[in-house]
Write a protein that holds these residues in place. Structure first.
Motif, short mmCIF file in Angstrom:
data_model
loop_
_atom_site.label_atom_id
_atom_site.label_comp_id
_atom_site.label_asym_id
_atom_site.label_seq_id
_atom_site.Cartn_x
_atom_site.Cartn_y
_atom_site.Cartn_z
N ASP A 257 -1.77 5.93 1.95
CA ASP A 257 -3.18 6.26 1.74
C ASP A 257 -3.33 7.79 1.67
O ASP A 257 -4.09 8.32 0.88
CB ASP A 257 -4.05 5.74 2.89
CG ASP A 257 -4.00 4.22 2.98
OD1 ASP A 257 -4.23 3.57 1.95
OD2 ASP A 257 -3.74 3.70 4.08
N VAL A 258 -2.58 8.45 2.56
CA VAL A 258 -2.63 9.92 2.63
C VAL A 258 -1.20 10.46 2.58
O VAL A 258 -0.31 9.94 3.26
CB VAL A 258 -3.32 10.41 3.92
CG1 VAL A 258 -3.33 11.94 4.00
CG2 VAL A 258 -4.74 9.87 4.01
N LYS A 284 -4.42 9.00 -6.96
CA LYS A 284 -5.65 8.94 -6.14
C LYS A 284 -5.37 8.80 -4.65
O LYS A 284 -6.06 8.10 -3.93
CB LYS A 284 -6.57 7.78 -6.60
CG LYS A 284 -6.84 7.76 -8.09
CD LYS A 284 -7.51 9.03 -8.56
CE LYS A 284 -7.54 9.13 -10.06
NZ LYS A 284 -7.32 10.48 -10.57
N LYS A 285 -4.31 9.49 -4.19
CA LYS A 285 -4.02 9.50 -2.76
C LYS A 285 -4.69 10.70 -2.11
O LYS A 285 -4.90 11.73 -2.76
CB LYS A 285 -2.50 9.61 -2.53
CG LYS A 285 -1.67 8.57 -3.26
CD LYS A 285 -1.99 7.17 -2.79
CE LYS A 285 -1.12 6.13 -3.48
NZ LYS A 285 -1.49 4.77 -3.12
N GLY A 286 -4.99 10.57 -0.81
CA GLY A 286 -5.46 11.75 -0.07
C GLY A 286 -4.29 12.70 0.15
O GLY A 286 -3.14 12.26 0.22
N TYR A 345 -8.27 10.53 5.27
CA TYR A 345 -8.30 9.07 5.11
C TYR A 345 -9.75 8.56 5.11
O TYR A 345 -10.13 7.73 4.30
CB TYR A 345 -7.48 8.40 6.22
CG TYR A 345 -7.56 6.90 6.23
CD1 TYR A 345 -6.83 6.14 5.30
CD2 TYR A 345 -8.37 6.22 7.14
CE1 TYR A 345 -6.90 4.75 5.29
CE2 TYR A 345 -8.44 4.82 7.14
CZ TYR A 345 -7.71 4.10 6.21
OH TYR A 345 -7.78 2.72 6.20
N ARG A 348 -11.55 9.47 1.95
CA ARG A 348 -11.12 8.69 0.79
C ARG A 348 -11.89 7.38 0.68
O ARG A 348 -12.12 6.87 -0.41
CB ARG A 348 -9.61 8.41 0.92
CG ARG A 348 -8.98 7.77 -0.31
CD ARG A 348 -7.46 7.82 -0.18
NE ARG A 348 -6.80 7.15 -1.29
CZ ARG A 348 -6.22 5.97 -1.20
NH1 ARG A 348 -6.23 5.30 -0.07
NH2 ARG A 348 -5.61 5.43 -2.25
N SER A 390 -10.61 5.12 -4.16
CA SER A 390 -10.95 6.51 -3.86
C SER A 390 -12.31 6.79 -4.51
O SER A 390 -12.78 6.01 -5.33
CB SER A 390 -9.87 7.45 -4.42
OG SER A 390 -9.89 7.41 -5.82
N VAL A 424 -9.35 14.77 -1.09
CA VAL A 424 -9.38 13.52 -1.85
C VAL A 424 -9.71 13.79 -3.32
O VAL A 424 -10.68 14.49 -3.61
CB VAL A 424 -10.46 12.57 -1.27
CG1 VAL A 424 -10.44 11.24 -2.01
CG2 VAL A 424 -10.27 12.35 0.21
#
Length: 433
Positions: A257-258, A284-286, A345, A348, A390, A424
């Protein structure tokens, strides 16, 4: 688990052309950049409902065949170990060479699905020539022309039958991946975070055999830490260590996610770091940037600011990213890094109500409307957030086709100023009302 297709074969058989064709199939997230090592490409593609990563293991080998042992063989071995499916490309116009035979010998011993692709089959006369490649003993031959794309559909239909369907995970904890070049301190960071209280921390072998998931639950924070560091011996050939770490990073990045991108303070941000950063952004990851070994830098009151400016200049245009300066060795600010990652996180998955969005954004747009185009005035009437993994926003207006990139950037900056999407990637769409 990431579905990774690796294209292997000797130089000049058309691997990069096929790579470009496979990654173009999904225009939204196509990443085709070289520079991770000299000439390595990796990208994202899709066929029917399956997404996959494509790796071009190609072509930096010099024209002398004595380089083969050290270079091509090494890359093929890494590809066999890491990829889900191997595409072995040969050239119908030159037939079988010694180099092809050598690669086929390695592939026959592999346990992975191998597809032999006869490239440059541009007419029916050449189609008959492909039967020679059955002598490799690798099963069916797929005649294609990577230049025109003929045959690639049948090939992909067969390839995706070997992909794993990953069941949706029940685990709803944030997943944080530590990424970065070798020797920046990834393993040390994980050891420092876990400390000696192993009873609270359960190392969970991951769903894939290449990343270890550690369940972290201390100091009121709980998340999954995806560790990609130091799980295999380094290969002997230096160029391929980079290639190998890229394959590993892609897999771990797709799970996350991040992404916490670790840099070495003495070296600053280098091209491979920027590639990892942009791959995280495109997917589109943090992102949190962690500058390690900060204790080794001579400092004055401007050092941090100058260093931050240098980093933001190189990662532009997406610069709204937390940068944390740490010394893992001295355990300085490592928990601040965790807090920053968990904050990203939250950002996002942040949802803004439509009424609040319109109350804040429409007056800003009114006082600074999009510039007119050919005497036509653009009127933005309404904004809403679209559901997604996201933040995504749709701005409804009369002439979306006339809105240019600088205005889009202005809108993004205003969203960030008012709603805090630090770390983000934000997607903005202009749609016809």
């Amino acid at each position: 688990m990431s579905n990774i297709i690796a294209i292997v074969g000797r130089p000049n058989v058309g691997k990069s052309t096929l790579f470009n064709r496979l990654t173009e199939s999904r225009q939204a997230i196509v990443d085709d950049f070289s520079g991770v090592t000299r000439d390595r490409h990796y990208g994202v593609g899709a066929w029917t409902d399956k997404q996959f990563t494509v790796i071009d293991t190609g072509g930096y080998v010099a024209n002398s065949e004595d380089v083969f042992e050290a270079a091509i063989r090494e890359q093929v071995l890494i590809a066999i170990e890491e990829a889900s499916v191997l595409l072995f490309m040969v050239d119908v116009t030159t037939g079988i060479t010694d180099l092809d035979d050598e690669i086929a010998k390695i592939l026959r011993r592999s346990k992975k699905p191998v597809f032999t692709i006869a490239n440059k089959v541009d007419n029916n006369a050449l189609l008959n020539e492909t039967s020679i490649f059955y002598s490799f003993g690798l099963g069916e031959i797929f005649p294609i022309s990577s230049m025109t794309g003929s045959g690639t559909g049948d090939l992909l239909d067969a390839v995706i039958t070997h992909f794993e369907d990953e069941p949706e995970e029940e685990n709803t904890l944030p997943k944080i991946t530590i990424a970065g070049r070798p020797n920046v301190g990834k393993s040390s960071l994980i050891n420092a975070l876990i400390g000696k209280e192993r009873n609270i921390v359960t190392p969970v072998a991951g769903t894939t055999r290449d990343s270890i998931r550690i369940h972290y639950n201390q100091y009121g924070n709980e998340f999954m830490l995806i560790d990609t560091a130091g799980l295999r011996k380094k290969t002997k050939v230096k160029e391929n260590i980079e290639f190998y770490s890229v394959m590993r990073t892609i897999k771990a990045l797709e799970e996350a996610d991040v992404v916490v991108l670790m840099l070495d303070a003495a070296e600053g941000i280098e091209s491979q770091d920027i590639n990892i950063f942009h791959l995280a952004e495109k997917n589109k990851k943090g992102v949190v940037i962690l500058v390690n070994k900060w204790d080794l830098i001579e400092k004055n009151n401007k050092t941090v600011k100058e260093f931050e400016e240098q980093i933001r200049e190189k990662i532009a245009p997406f610069t709204d990213v937390p940068i944390v300066f740490t010394s893992v060795l001295n355990k300085q600010r490592i928990h601040k890094a965790v807090e920053a990652a968990l904050e990203v996180y939250k950002n996002r998955s942040k949802k803004i109500s439509t009424s609040k969005l319109n109350d804040v954004m429409l007056p800003l747009i009114e006082s600074y409307p999009p510039p007119s185009n050919k005497g036509k005035y653009i009127k933005i009437k309404y904004v809403t957030q679209i559901n997604g993994i996201s933040p995504m926003f749709a701005f409804f207006c009369n002439l979306p086709q006339y809105i240019k990139e600088p205005y889009k950037r202005f809108i993004e900056n205003k969203l960030r100023e008012n709603f805090d999407f630090s770390g983000v990637p934000v997607q903005i769409y202009f749609r016809q009302k």
